[in-house]
Structures are given as structure tokens and as C-alpha cells.
Design an enzyme around this catalytic site. Structure first.
Site, short mmCIF file in Angstrom:
data_model
loop_
_atom_site.label_atom_id
_atom_site.label_comp_id
_atom_site.label_asym_id
_atom_site.label_seq_id
_atom_site.Cartn_x
_atom_site.Cartn_y
_atom_site.Cartn_z
N PHE A 1 0.80 -1.22 0.00
CA PHE A 1 0.00 0.00 0.00
C PHE A 1 0.84 1.27 0.00
CE2 PHE A 1 -2.52 -3.41 1.88
CZ PHE A 1 -3.52 -3.48 0.92
N CYS A 2 1.98 1.21 -0.62
CA CYS A 2 2.90 2.34 -0.74
C CYS A 2 2.67 3.02 -2.09
CB CYS A 2 4.34 1.84 -0.63
SG CYS A 2 5.59 3.12 -0.81
#
Length: 138
Positions: A35-36
Site C-alpha cells: 500500500f505504498c
């Protein structure tokens, strides 16, 4: 470089990784997170892997922004389903891992560690350096 076997990198699908499996191939090892904002770099890593000249190896970590909260199964499924990843992804590790202790702790997700075909360390790159720019240095 210490042999991968000595670094205890265990792939989600291939078991314990050893240097012998990828001998004569440069390695691009990087800490990853689902989720970067840099996660789209997985697409570039997959393209590099498919070209066959360099082997990317993802090391999922959850220390930066808690952006890799899932377990190993969830991580593997996400990388496969969203980015069609077929290159090695290891079981989730933390920043105290020997690789980071030896070659420098990452400053954020998607720091990259380049090793030549003899698996000697070349250079560490930050998150904002694209994988395709890193491999120009092989």
C-alpha cells in the site's frame, strides 16, 4: 555478498533462496509494501524479470507507514493478482534482517540493493529511483 542462503531469504513459492539458483545473474533486491505509493514499481520489476537479465527479489516489510499489514499469503496473492508478479517474493521480514544490517537500512519502502552477476554489492538506491534506471548500472 553473503550468499542468499546465509541471509535466510525464504521465498513464498520457492523455499529458501540460494545464490546458486541465480548465479551469473545480477540481483535487484528491494523492500516492498503493498500500500505504498511506490508499489507500481512492481510492474517495472516484473518487466525486468521477464527480460531475463536481472532477478528482482521483493522483501516485504511493514515498518514504514504500516503499508504491508497482510500476512505472507495475502502479500503473495496481492502481488500476483494486482501486478502479475512471478519473480521471487520472500516471506515478510523486518528491518533487523541481516541484509539491511549489512548493506544499510532502507529509509522508506522500495529502497533497492543492486548486486552484480557475481552477487557482489554494487550500490543502494532510494525509493524514488526507478528500477529501469538502477539496472543501467549493471
Amino acid at each position: 555478498m553473503d550468499r542468499l542462503l546465509e541471509l535466510n531469504l525464504e521465498s513464498l513459492k520457492l523455499g529458501l533462496l540460494s545464490s546458486d539458483r541465480y548465479w551469473n545473474k545480477p540481483l535487484l533486491i528491494f523492500n516492498s509494501a503493498s500500500f505504498c505509493g511506490y508499489t507500481k514499481q512492481l510492474l517495472s520489476m516484473q518487466k525486468i524479470y521477464e527480460q531475463g537479465s536481472i532477478v528482482p527479489i521483493a522483501l516485504p516489510t511493514n515498518e514504514f507507514g504500516k503499508q504491508e499489514p497482510g500476512d505472507d499469503i495475502e502479500i503473495g496473492q496481492y502481488y500476483q493478482n494486482k501486478f502479475s508478479v512471478t519473480f521471487p517474493v520472500v516471506k515478510k521480514i523486518n528491518l533487523e534482517h541481516k541484509l539491511f544490517e549489512t548493506y544499510g537500512k532502507p529509509t522508506w519502502n522500495f529502497n533497492k540493493y543492486l548486486f552484480n552477476k557475481d552477487h557482489n554489492f554494487v550500490k543502494k538506491y532510494g525509493s524514488d529511483i526507478l528500477p529501469e534506471d538502477v539496472i543501467k548500472n549493471v
